[in-house]
Design an enzyme around this catalytic site. Structure first.
Site, PDB file in Angstrom:
ATOM      1  N   ALA A   1       1.425   2.896  36.550  1.00  0.00           N
ATOM      2  CA  ALA A   1       2.442   3.923  36.779  1.00  0.00           C
ATOM      3  C   ALA A   1       1.854   5.322  36.647  1.00  0.00           C
ATOM      4  O   ALA A   1       1.810   5.895  35.545  1.00  0.00           O
ATOM      5  CB  ALA A   1       3.601   3.720  35.812  1.00  0.00           C
TER       6      ALA A   1
ATOM      7  N   GLU B   1       4.681  10.344  40.442  1.00  0.00           N
ATOM      8  CA  GLU B   1       6.003  10.852  40.055  1.00  0.00           C
ATOM      9  C   GLU B   1       6.657  11.495  41.267  1.00  0.00           C
ATOM     10  O   GLU B   1       5.960  11.816  42.241  1.00  0.00           O
ATOM     11  CB  GLU B   1       5.856  11.912  38.951  1.00  0.00           C
ATOM     12  CG  GLU B   1       5.258  11.351  37.680  1.00  0.00           C
ATOM     13  CD  GLU B   1       5.160  12.384  36.571  1.00  0.00           C
ATOM     14  OE1 GLU B   1       5.656  13.526  36.745  1.00  0.00           O
ATOM     15  OE2 GLU B   1       4.583  12.047  35.521  1.00  0.00           O
TER      16      GLU B   1
ATOM     17  N   ASP C   1     -11.326   4.228  41.423  1.00  0.00           N
ATOM     18  CA  ASP C   1     -12.662   4.087  42.025  1.00  0.00           C
ATOM     19  C   ASP C   1     -12.982   2.605  42.257  1.00  0.00           C
ATOM     20  O   ASP C   1     -13.609   2.236  43.252  1.00  0.00           O
ATOM     21  CB  ASP C   1     -13.742   4.657  41.094  1.00  0.00           C
ATOM     22  CG  ASP C   1     -14.068   6.104  41.428  1.00  0.00           C
ATOM     23  OD1 ASP C   1     -13.446   6.659  42.351  1.00  0.00           O
ATOM     24  OD2 ASP C   1     -14.939   6.677  40.741  1.00  0.00           O
TER      25      ASP C   1
ATOM     26  N   GLY D   1       6.298  -7.370  74.607  1.00  0.00           N
ATOM     27  CA  GLY D   1       7.563  -7.388  73.868  1.00  0.00           C
ATOM     28  C   GLY D   1       7.495  -8.245  72.615  1.00  0.00           C
ATOM     29  O   GLY D   1       8.091  -7.911  71.582  1.00  0.00           O
TER      30      GLY D   1
ATOM     31  N   GLU E   1      -2.822   4.932  46.657  1.00  0.00           N
ATOM     32  CA  GLU E   1      -4.149   5.086  46.024  1.00  0.00           C
ATOM     33  C   GLU E   1      -4.934   6.218  46.695  1.00  0.00           C
ATOM     34  O   GLU E   1      -6.136   6.124  46.889  1.00  0.00           O
ATOM     35  CB  GLU E   1      -4.919   3.760  46.018  1.00  0.00           C
ATOM     36  CG  GLU E   1      -4.253   2.750  45.099  1.00  0.00           C
ATOM     37  CD  GLU E   1      -5.092   1.529  44.799  1.00  0.00           C
ATOM     38  OE1 GLU E   1      -6.319   1.670  44.672  1.00  0.00           O
ATOM     39  OE2 GLU E   1      -4.500   0.444  44.684  1.00  0.00           O
TER      40      GLU E   1
HETATM   41  C1  LIG Z   1       4.143   1.100  49.068  1.00  0.00           C
HETATM   42  C2  LIG Z   1       3.655   2.031  48.015  1.00  0.00           C
HETATM   43  C3  LIG Z   1       3.198   1.526  46.787  1.00  0.00           C
HETATM   44  C4  LIG Z   1       2.792   2.400  45.780  1.00  0.00           C
HETATM   45  N1  LIG Z   1       2.421   1.889  44.569  1.00  0.00           N
HETATM   46  C5  LIG Z   1       2.107   2.751  43.558  1.00  0.00           C
HETATM   47  C6  LIG Z   1       1.837   2.261  42.248  1.00  0.00           C
HETATM   48  O1  LIG Z   1       1.832   1.035  41.997  1.00  0.00           O
HETATM   49  N2  LIG Z   1       1.575   3.146  41.263  1.00  0.00           N
HETATM   50  C7  LIG Z   1       1.569   4.502  41.484  1.00  0.00           C
HETATM   51  O2  LIG Z   1       1.336   5.255  40.549  1.00  0.00           O
HETATM   52  N3  LIG Z   1       1.824   4.998  42.719  1.00  0.00           N
HETATM   53  C8  LIG Z   1       2.101   4.158  43.758  1.00  0.00           C
HETATM   54  N4  LIG Z   1       2.378   4.647  45.004  1.00  0.00           N
HETATM   55  C9  LIG Z   1       2.425   6.087  45.206  1.00  0.00           C
HETATM   56  C10 LIG Z   1       1.305   6.613  46.077  1.00  0.00           C
HETATM   57  O3  LIG Z   1       0.086   6.612  45.389  1.00  0.00           O
HETATM   58  C11 LIG Z   1       1.748   7.990  46.580  1.00  0.00           C
HETATM   59  O4  LIG Z   1       2.779   7.772  47.512  1.00  0.00           O
HETATM   60  C12 LIG Z   1       0.599   8.764  47.192  1.00  0.00           C
HETATM   61  O5  LIG Z   1      -0.310   9.185  46.220  1.00  0.00           O
HETATM   62  C13 LIG Z   1       1.118   9.978  47.950  1.00  0.00           C
HETATM   63  O6  LIG Z   1       1.963  10.731  47.140  1.00  0.00           O
HETATM   64  P1  LIG Z   1       3.389  11.210  47.719  1.00  0.00           P
HETATM   65  O7  LIG Z   1       4.102  10.023  48.269  1.00  0.00           O
HETATM   66  O8  LIG Z   1       4.067  11.994  46.665  1.00  0.00           O
HETATM   67  O9  LIG Z   1       3.032  12.121  48.942  1.00  0.00           O
HETATM   68  P2  LIG Z   1       2.574  13.665  48.844  1.00  0.00           P
HETATM   69  O10 LIG Z   1       1.646  13.863  47.712  1.00  0.00           O
HETATM   70  O11 LIG Z   1       3.783  14.513  48.936  1.00  0.00           O
HETATM   71  O12 LIG Z   1       1.721  13.789  50.172  1.00  0.00           O
HETATM   72  C14 LIG Z   1       2.362  13.733  51.466  1.00  0.00           C
HETATM   73  C15 LIG Z   1       1.283  13.718  52.503  1.00  0.00           C
HETATM   74  O13 LIG Z   1       0.574  14.959  52.457  1.00  0.00           O
HETATM   75  C16 LIG Z   1      -0.732  14.766  52.961  1.00  0.00           C
HETATM   76  N5  LIG Z   1      -1.683  15.399  52.042  1.00  0.00           N
HETATM   77  C17 LIG Z   1      -1.963  15.052  50.772  1.00  0.00           C
HETATM   78  N6  LIG Z   1      -2.885  15.902  50.247  1.00  0.00           N
HETATM   79  C18 LIG Z   1      -3.168  16.801  51.216  1.00  0.00           C
HETATM   80  C19 LIG Z   1      -4.027  17.937  51.285  1.00  0.00           C
HETATM   81  N7  LIG Z   1      -4.798  18.300  50.248  1.00  0.00           N
HETATM   82  N8  LIG Z   1      -4.069  18.637  52.441  1.00  0.00           N
HETATM   83  C20 LIG Z   1      -3.298  18.290  53.489  1.00  0.00           C
HETATM   84  N9  LIG Z   1      -2.460  17.221  53.477  1.00  0.00           N
HETATM   85  C21 LIG Z   1      -2.392  16.499  52.350  1.00  0.00           C
HETATM   86  C22 LIG Z   1      -0.959  13.255  53.094  1.00  0.00           C
HETATM   87  O14 LIG Z   1      -0.821  12.889  54.464  1.00  0.00           O
HETATM   88  C23 LIG Z   1       0.189  12.672  52.301  1.00  0.00           C
HETATM   89  O15 LIG Z   1       0.592  11.401  52.787  1.00  0.00           O
HETATM   90  C24 LIG Z   1       2.780   3.787  46.026  1.00  0.00           C
HETATM   91  C25 LIG Z   1       3.195   4.274  47.267  1.00  0.00           C
HETATM   92  C26 LIG Z   1       3.632   3.433  48.249  1.00  0.00           C
HETATM   93  C27 LIG Z   1       4.091   4.007  49.567  1.00  0.00           C
END
Ligand SMILES: Cc1cc2nc3c(=O)[nH]c(=O)nc-3n(C[C@H](O)[C@H](O)[C@H](O)COP(=O)(O)OP(=O)(O)OC[C@H]3O[C@@H](n4cnc5c(N)ncnc54)[C@H](O)[C@@H]3O)c2cc1C
Length: 397
Positions: free
Chosen positions: A130, A133, A253, A354, A377
């Protein structure tokens, strides 16, 4: 060519080849009858089955019932690639046992390790990681969930979201801010990754609740967690206070190369499906496979898969055999393998016409399965930055 021919590459030992054969055979026998409609029940069953068959041993170190002293990255890669080629949910169930218990493996006290890791390996305890956020996904340093030192306990308050296995996990490795808060000026923001610590929170701890179950396009257990005055014993701290961000990155990593392997498994399955379909589908007086456009598409798909495979296996081999830091290599593997797999699956779906978008077809489910791997990740954009910054740091060293 054998479906496991890629394991002849010198990155692997005979033990990895034997593991792939055993797991592929087990998966062919055991994954067929699993009903995915109730994903919670299916995941619980998969974890128990994988544990019972001994495959979750690859998710923990030898001292706690595992298969290698420090987690063998190539075994993780072999398991995820093999499972993903057969069943996305089985890969998920396997992967989360490793990722969810990874911080305990890397930094848990002997007591925490003994309490949880043997159960993880046997499939008797379900693990979760976890970190994310609502306001802190890619930007981990913006983390707001807090951990307050209160004498004999740490007290957690805040939320975590997108937590895989949320709702069915037996314990969560939770990252929370125990030190300074970010956002008060440039220097404080820069230090945002510092004051973070990691904790083991058993699922039945008072003050921890499931705020929301989240549905995604490739269903698996996922939830938003709420911590309200959630007291956990001091002994549940992982590593030293303030070392949580480093621990999260060390864990990622290791497991990023395994995300690449899962993408590879999905891509290989898509290519298998497309080859079979194109050879059997007649149009304009010949098979779809007889058209040069199809052959060129297969050429692109195969090259995309091999490029991804080489990067993935290199990252795992470099950690296992060279014992080197693999931040850059794991990021490259994850970025290329997930992006290439998306392209391969899209081509495979297109070839099915299709039928490719018919709910329940294999390529339709692969199309949904692959999407989140380009986001979690560390999204592809984040991997690009990790690689670029690592190169620049090496150039100025
Ligand atoms: C199916 C699923 C399972 C998950 N499981 C876990 C889990 O078990 N534990 C956990 O802790 N988290 C988990 N996550 C969370 C996941 O790691 C986050 O969704 C991810 O890190 C992206 O964060 P965010 O969704 O807040 O998107 P944001 O941080 O808001 O990012 C949105 C988009 O902005 C773009 N972006 C990011 N950084 C930059 C940058 N520097 N410059 C330009 N563009 C950028 C990328 O395209 C990104 O997708 C999971 C997510 C999903 C969808």
């Amino acid at each position: 060519m054998s479906r496991l021919a890629h394991l002849e590459l010198p990155f692997f030992d005979d033990a990895h080849r034997a593991l792939a054969v055993a797991l592929d055979g087990w998966a062919a026998e055991n994954l067929r009858g699993i009903d995915h409609h109730d994903t919670d029940a299916a995941c619980r069953r998969l974890v128990r089955a994988l544990g019972g068959a001994g495959f979750l041993r690859h998710c923990v170190p030898t001292a706690f019932g595992g298969s290698s002293a420090q987690l063998d990255s190539r075994s993780l890669v072999v398991c995820r690639e093999t499972l993903a080629r057969r069943d996305g949910l089985a890969d998920f169930a396997f992967a989360m046992q490793g990722l969810g218990s990874g911080p305990i493996t890397l930094a848990g006290s002997p007591a925490l390790q003994a309490a949880w890791l043997p159960k993880v390996a046997r499939g008797e305890a379900i693990a979760a990681f976890a970190l994310s956020e609502p306001g802190a996904g890619s930007d981990v340093a913006a983390m707001a969930c807090s951990a307050r030192d209160d004498g004999d306990a740490w007290v957690l308050d805040g939320e975590k979201t997108w937590i895989s296995n949320g709702g069915i996990a037996d314990f969560y490795c939770v990252f929370a801010r125990s030190g300074e808060a970010p956002g008060k000026g440039t220097e404080a923001v820069a230090k945002g990754t510092r004051g973070i610590s990691a904790f083991v929170v058993p699922a039945d701890t008072p003050g921890l609740s499931i705020a929301e179950r989240i549905e995604v396009i490739a269903p698996h257990p996922l939830a938003r967690l709420r911590f309200a005055d959630c007291r956990i014993p001091k002994a549940n701290l992982l590593g030293a206070p303030g070392e949580g961000f480093k621990l999260a990155m060390r864990t990622l990593d290791i497991f990023r190369a395994s995300v690449a392997a899962a993408a590879l498994g999905f891509a290989r399955r898509a290519l298998d499906e497309a080859l079979a379909y194109a050879r059997g589908r007649s149009m304009f007086g010949q098979a779809l496979a007889d058209f040069q456009l199809s052959q060129a598409a297969f050429g692109d798909m195969a090259a995309d898969i091999d490029a991804a495979a080489l990067l993935t296996y290199r990252a795992a081999w470099q950690r296992d055999v060279k014992g080197q830091r693999t931040t850059r290599e794991a990021a490259m593997a994850k970025m290329v393998a997930t992006e290439n797999a998306q392209a391969v699956i899209d081509r495979a779906l297109q070839m099915h016409g299709g039928l490719g978008v018919k709910v329940g077809s294999v390529v339709e489910s692969l199309y949904r399965e692959i999407r989140a791997l380009r986001i979690y990740e560390g999204a592809t954009e984040v991997q690009r930055l990790i690689i670029g910054r690592d190169l620049l740091a090496a150039a100025s060293a």
